[in-house]
Design a protein around this motif. Structure first.
Motif, short mmCIF file in Angstrom:
data_model
loop_
_atom_site.label_atom_id
_atom_site.label_comp_id
_atom_site.label_asym_id
_atom_site.label_seq_id
_atom_site.Cartn_x
_atom_site.Cartn_y
_atom_site.Cartn_z
N GLY A 61 38.90 38.86 6.89
CA GLY A 61 37.77 38.20 6.25
C GLY A 61 38.05 37.75 4.83
N ALA A 62 39.04 38.37 4.20
CA ALA A 62 39.36 38.04 2.82
C ALA A 62 40.31 36.85 2.69
N VAL A 63 40.82 36.36 3.81
CA VAL A 63 41.74 35.22 3.76
C VAL A 63 40.93 33.96 3.50
N GLU A 64 41.20 33.37 2.36
CA GLU A 64 40.48 32.15 1.94
C GLU A 64 41.45 30.97 1.91
N PRO A 65 40.94 29.79 2.15
CA PRO A 65 41.81 28.61 2.06
C PRO A 65 42.21 28.34 0.61
N ASP A 66 43.38 27.78 0.44
CA ASP A 66 43.81 27.37 -0.88
C ASP A 66 42.94 26.21 -1.35
N PRO A 67 42.76 26.07 -2.66
CA PRO A 67 41.93 24.96 -3.17
C PRO A 67 42.45 23.59 -2.75
N ASP A 68 43.77 23.46 -2.58
CA ASP A 68 44.35 22.18 -2.18
C ASP A 68 44.24 21.93 -0.68
N ASP A 69 43.85 22.93 0.09
CA ASP A 69 43.78 22.84 1.54
C ASP A 69 42.34 22.48 1.92
N GLU A 70 42.05 21.20 1.95
CA GLU A 70 40.68 20.74 2.11
C GLU A 70 40.08 21.10 3.46
N GLY B 25 41.21 23.80 5.40
CA GLY B 25 41.40 25.21 5.68
C GLY B 25 42.46 25.51 6.73
N VAL B 26 43.35 24.57 6.96
CA VAL B 26 44.38 24.74 7.98
C VAL B 26 45.34 25.87 7.63
N GLY B 27 45.58 26.11 6.37
CA GLY B 27 46.51 27.15 5.95
C GLY B 27 46.02 28.57 6.23
N VAL B 28 44.73 28.71 6.52
CA VAL B 28 44.16 30.03 6.80
C VAL B 28 44.69 30.57 8.14
N ILE B 29 44.86 29.69 9.10
CA ILE B 29 45.25 30.12 10.45
C ILE B 29 46.58 30.86 10.45
N PRO B 30 47.64 30.36 9.83
CA PRO B 30 48.90 31.11 9.85
C PRO B 30 48.80 32.46 9.14
N ARG B 31 48.02 32.54 8.07
CA ARG B 31 47.88 33.82 7.36
C ARG B 31 47.12 34.83 8.20
N LYS B 32 46.06 34.37 8.88
CA LYS B 32 45.32 35.27 9.77
C LYS B 32 46.18 35.66 10.97
N ALA B 33 46.94 34.71 11.48
CA ALA B 33 47.83 35.01 12.61
C ALA B 33 48.86 36.07 12.22
N HIS B 34 49.35 36.00 10.99
CA HIS B 34 50.33 36.98 10.52
C HIS B 34 49.72 38.39 10.50
N LEU B 35 48.49 38.50 10.00
CA LEU B 35 47.81 39.81 9.98
C LEU B 35 47.58 40.34 11.40
N LEU B 36 47.17 39.45 12.31
CA LEU B 36 46.96 39.86 13.70
C LEU B 36 48.27 40.28 14.35
N GLU B 37 49.34 39.57 14.03
CA GLU B 37 50.65 39.92 14.58
C GLU B 37 51.10 41.29 14.08
N LYS B 38 50.84 41.58 12.81
CA LYS B 38 51.22 42.89 12.27
C LYS B 38 50.41 44.00 12.96
N ALA B 39 49.12 43.77 13.18
CA ALA B 39 48.30 44.76 13.89
C ALA B 39 48.81 44.94 15.31
N HIS B 40 49.18 43.86 15.95
CA HIS B 40 49.74 43.92 17.30
C HIS B 40 51.03 44.73 17.31
N ASP B 41 51.88 44.51 16.32
CA ASP B 41 53.14 45.25 16.23
C ASP B 41 52.91 46.75 16.08
N VAL B 42 51.90 47.12 15.30
CA VAL B 42 51.57 48.54 15.12
C VAL B 42 51.18 49.14 16.47
N LEU B 43 50.35 48.42 17.22
CA LEU B 43 49.90 48.92 18.52
C LEU B 43 51.03 48.98 19.53
N VAL B 44 51.88 47.97 19.54
CA VAL B 44 53.02 47.96 20.47
C VAL B 44 53.97 49.10 20.16
#
Length: 75
Positions: free
Chosen positions: A36-45, A47-66
């Protein structure tokens, strides 16, 4: 005639591993709470840059579970 069934991971060297469910729960919750704290960069009109950062967090959570599941499988 009874043949013993080998336990998963019994052939691996080293001390037996254990899994602390509370530690895993805390670690995954910590990663997911940061989504929820992942915010788009001011230059990212759009919000496309949010998706890779959220995906990275989800991938890390997945790795912990695996990793936890793999450890449990070896016990």
């Amino acid at each position: 005639m009874s043949t013993p069934i080998p336990r998963p991971g019994a052939h691996l060297p080293g001390p037996p591993q254990s899994v602390d469910p509370e530690k895993i729960h805390t670690e995954v919750d910590g990663l997911l709470s940061r989504l929820g704290a992942v915010e788009p960069d001011p230059d990212d009109e759009h919000g496309v840059g949010v998706i890779p950062r959220k995906a990275h967090l989800l991938e890390k959570a997945h790795d912990v579970l695996v990793e936890a599941l793999a450890t449990v499988d070896k016990i």
